[in-house]
Scaffold this motif. Structure first.
Motif, short mmCIF file in Angstrom:
data_model
loop_
_atom_site.label_atom_id
_atom_site.label_comp_id
_atom_site.label_asym_id
_atom_site.label_seq_id
_atom_site.Cartn_x
_atom_site.Cartn_y
_atom_site.Cartn_z
N ARG A 131 48.62 112.47 -48.45
CA ARG A 131 48.84 111.33 -47.58
C ARG A 131 48.84 110.05 -48.41
NH1 ARG A 131 47.58 112.59 -42.24
NH2 ARG A 131 48.48 110.54 -41.80
N VAL B 111 47.29 104.88 -48.95
CA VAL B 111 46.06 104.72 -48.18
C VAL B 111 45.77 103.23 -48.07
CG1 VAL B 111 43.57 105.09 -48.16
CG2 VAL B 111 45.10 106.94 -48.84
N LEU C 139 45.39 106.16 -43.14
CA LEU C 139 46.14 107.16 -43.89
C LEU C 139 47.63 106.94 -43.71
CD1 LEU C 139 44.13 110.40 -43.03
CD2 LEU C 139 44.01 109.04 -45.12
N GLU D 288 43.68 113.75 -37.68
CA GLU D 288 43.19 112.37 -37.60
C GLU D 288 42.44 112.07 -36.30
OE1 GLU D 288 45.47 108.93 -38.94
OE2 GLU D 288 46.92 110.34 -39.79
#
Length: 202
Positions: A96, A99, A114, A149
């Protein structure tokens, strides 16, 4: 008879490390730190017991309290790493990036977003479980994340190999979303130990 799936290796596209190796090093550092203090505290604890000299009793008490404190910290580090291992066994790893750094609550709590597909909107509250404090070097370039998430997850920062455990910062506000997430998604979060809000012991 069911078998526990192996923790997947971290893809080699970034730095060639793997999650199992990161966890092993985390355990090793915790044990070495405990041993370092135990070498000093154990003789203090045993001083009055072995010598039977009364005036050494305060040293024994201090050694005992110190051993308990260090053992509690060791338990916290090991249990937090095992919680991350459970997440890594349940969810696949995905890189990911970028950030987004939102806020830092020193020394070990980080608030971040993210990047990547479907990311960016939700602020995650991440606990740094590895040594050090503040933002891990290079975290803005991306992390290896396993999880959901909406429920949380675990991550490793490439290069520094800092271990993170994270959940949504607005946990109560997103409770309705989790209740409506669907049986399969909620069940997976349950297997990963993410259905409830967790305060890692570190």
């Amino acid at each position: 008879m069911s078998t526990v799936p192996k923790i997947p290796q971290m893809p080699t596209a970034t730095d060639g490390t793997d999650v199992q190796g990161v966890l092993r090093r985390h355990y090793a550092v915790a044990l070495k730190r405990f041993a370092k203090f135990a070498v000093v505290l154990l003789p203090l604890f045993l001083s009055a017991i072995v010598t039977k000299i009364d005036y050494l009793l305060p040293l024994s008490i201090a050694g005992f309290i110190g051993l308990l404190s260090v053992a509690f910290l060791l338990y916290g580090r090991i249990s937090s790493a095992r919680r991350c291992a459970r997440v890594f066994r349940t969810y696949p790893l995905e890189f990911r990036a970028p950030v987004g750094k939102v806020h830092e609550q020193r020394p070990l709590t980080l608030y971040l977003r993210l990047g990547g597909e479907g990311g960016g909107a939700r602020i995650m509250r991440a606990k740094r479980l590895s040594d050090g404090s503040g933002w891990p070097e290079g975290i803005e370039n991306g992390i290896w994340f396993a999880g959901d998430e909406l429920f949380g997850g675990a991550a490793v920062v490439p290069g520094s190999e800092v271990l993170l455990f994270m959940q949504p910062s607005e946990w109560k506000e997103t409770d309705a979303e989790r209740r409506n997430a669907g049986e399969e998604r909620a069940g997976k979060a349950g297997r990963a130990g993410l259905k409830q809000y967790v305060v890692p012991r570190i």
